[in-house]
Motif scaffolding. Structure first.
Motif, mmCIF file in Angstrom:
data_model
loop_
_atom_site.group_PDB
_atom_site.id
_atom_site.type_symbol
_atom_site.label_atom_id
_atom_site.label_comp_id
_atom_site.label_asym_id
_atom_site.label_seq_id
_atom_site.Cartn_x
_atom_site.Cartn_y
_atom_site.Cartn_z
ATOM 1 N N ASN A 1 0.814 -1.210 0.000
ATOM 2 C CA ASN A 1 0.000 0.000 0.000
ATOM 3 C C ASN A 1 0.849 1.263 0.000
ATOM 4 O O ASN A 1 0.333 2.354 0.142
ATOM 5 C CB ASN A 1 -0.922 0.027 1.225
ATOM 6 N N ASP B 1 -2.031 14.314 5.658
ATOM 7 C CA ASP B 1 -3.231 13.790 5.031
ATOM 8 C C ASP B 1 -3.385 14.464 3.676
ATOM 9 O O ASP B 1 -3.091 15.652 3.536
ATOM 10 C CB ASP B 1 -4.443 14.093 5.913
ATOM 11 N N PHE C 1 -6.213 15.018 2.153
ATOM 12 C CA PHE C 1 -7.378 15.887 2.224
ATOM 13 C C PHE C 1 -7.373 16.659 3.538
ATOM 14 O O PHE C 1 -7.492 16.070 4.606
ATOM 15 C CB PHE C 1 -8.664 15.068 2.078
ATOM 16 N N ASP D 1 -5.274 21.408 0.176
ATOM 17 C CA ASP D 1 -5.032 19.961 0.241
ATOM 18 C C ASP D 1 -3.533 19.661 0.138
ATOM 19 O O ASP D 1 -2.709 20.560 -0.037
ATOM 20 C CB ASP D 1 -5.824 19.214 -0.826
ATOM 21 N N SER E 1 -3.952 8.737 2.917
ATOM 22 C CA SER E 1 -5.363 8.949 2.618
ATOM 23 C C SER E 1 -6.145 7.709 3.012
ATOM 24 O O SER E 1 -5.613 6.604 2.994
ATOM 25 C CB SER E 1 -5.538 9.213 1.112
ATOM 26 N N SER E 2 -7.386 7.907 3.366
ATOM 27 C CA SER E 2 -8.254 6.757 3.647
ATOM 28 C C SER E 2 -8.998 6.340 2.381
ATOM 29 O O SER E 2 -9.743 5.373 2.389
ATOM 30 C CB SER E 2 -9.245 7.092 4.765
ATOM 31 N N PHE E 3 -8.750 7.051 1.288
ATOM 32 C CA PHE E 3 -9.397 6.773 0.014
ATOM 33 C C PHE E 3 -8.370 6.185 -0.950
ATOM 34 O O PHE E 3 -7.342 6.790 -1.219
ATOM 35 C CB PHE E 3 -9.985 8.065 -0.557
ATOM 36 N N SER E 4 -8.644 4.996 -1.454
ATOM 37 C CA SER E 4 -7.722 4.318 -2.357
ATOM 38 C C SER E 4 -8.040 4.659 -3.808
ATOM 39 O O SER E 4 -9.167 4.470 -4.258
ATOM 40 C CB SER E 4 -7.818 2.798 -2.156
ATOM 41 N N SER E 5 -7.035 5.183 -4.510
ATOM 42 C CA SER E 5 -7.219 5.536 -5.914
ATOM 43 C C SER E 5 -5.858 5.585 -6.597
ATOM 44 O O SER E 5 -4.952 6.267 -6.112
ATOM 45 C CB SER E 5 -7.908 6.901 -6.021
ATOM 46 N N LEU F 1 -5.039 9.211 -7.427
ATOM 47 C CA LEU F 1 -4.553 10.002 -6.294
ATOM 48 C C LEU F 1 -3.104 9.649 -5.960
ATOM 49 O O LEU F 1 -2.303 10.530 -5.634
ATOM 50 C CB LEU F 1 -5.426 9.783 -5.062
ATOM 51 N N GLU F 2 -2.771 8.373 -6.018
ATOM 52 C CA GLU F 2 -1.392 7.952 -5.758
ATOM 53 C C GLU F 2 -0.446 8.596 -6.762
ATOM 54 O O GLU F 2 0.586 9.166 -6.386
ATOM 55 C CB GLU F 2 -1.268 6.434 -5.833
ATOM 56 N N LEU G 1 -2.047 4.243 2.577
ATOM 57 C CA LEU G 1 -3.472 4.166 2.896
ATOM 58 C C LEU G 1 -3.661 4.089 4.408
ATOM 59 O O LEU G 1 -2.902 3.423 5.108
ATOM 60 C CB LEU G 1 -4.108 2.949 2.241
#
Length: 127
Positions: A5, A73, A75, A80, A102-106, A109-110, A123
């Motif tokens: 991750n 973070d 966000f 940001d 981030s708590s959002f996996s994408s 975004l990475e 993550l």
């Protein structure tokens, strides 16, 4: 490079000695970081500073402290993580190694985080 991750670029902190302590800024609320965690970091010679999850405040803290590492973070309010890296990379002082979580996996975004200047993308939650 992808490690589970964690996504990483090829940045380095260089040689770190006890005389040359690492300065670390973390965007976590004080209630989320225990005294034990701070003490463990301190035992390794890492000076730790906490900052609210506010990108504008983080930019100010980075300019004041000039840390070696920033764990933030992606966000945050007001600015940001990508905006923080853009702002800091445009300044003349020493650039820290950025670790973004981030708590959002994408995948997008990475990639955006790494291309924006992050050395690592992680993550949440993490241990």
């Amino acid at each position: 490079m992808f490690y589970g991750n964690i996504v990483t670029s090829n940045k380095s902190l260089g040689d770190v000695t006890m005389e040359n302590k690492i300065k670390l800024v973390i965007t976590e609320e004080a209630k989320d970081i225990t005294g034990d965690s701070i003490n463990v970091l301190k035992s390794y010679g890492i000076e730790t500073y906490l900052c609210k999850k506010d990108g504008e405040e983080l930019v100010k803290k980075i300019s004041q402290i000039q840390p070696d590492v920033v764990v933030m973070d992606l966000f945050m309010v007001n600015l940001d993580g990508l905006g923080v890296m853009r702002t800091v990379n445009g300044e003349s002082y020493k650039k820290p190694v950025f670790i973004v979580f981030s708590s959002f996996s994408s995948d997008l975004l990475e990639k955006e985080s790494i291309n924006g200047g992050a050395s690592y993308f992680m993550l949440k939650p993490y241990n």
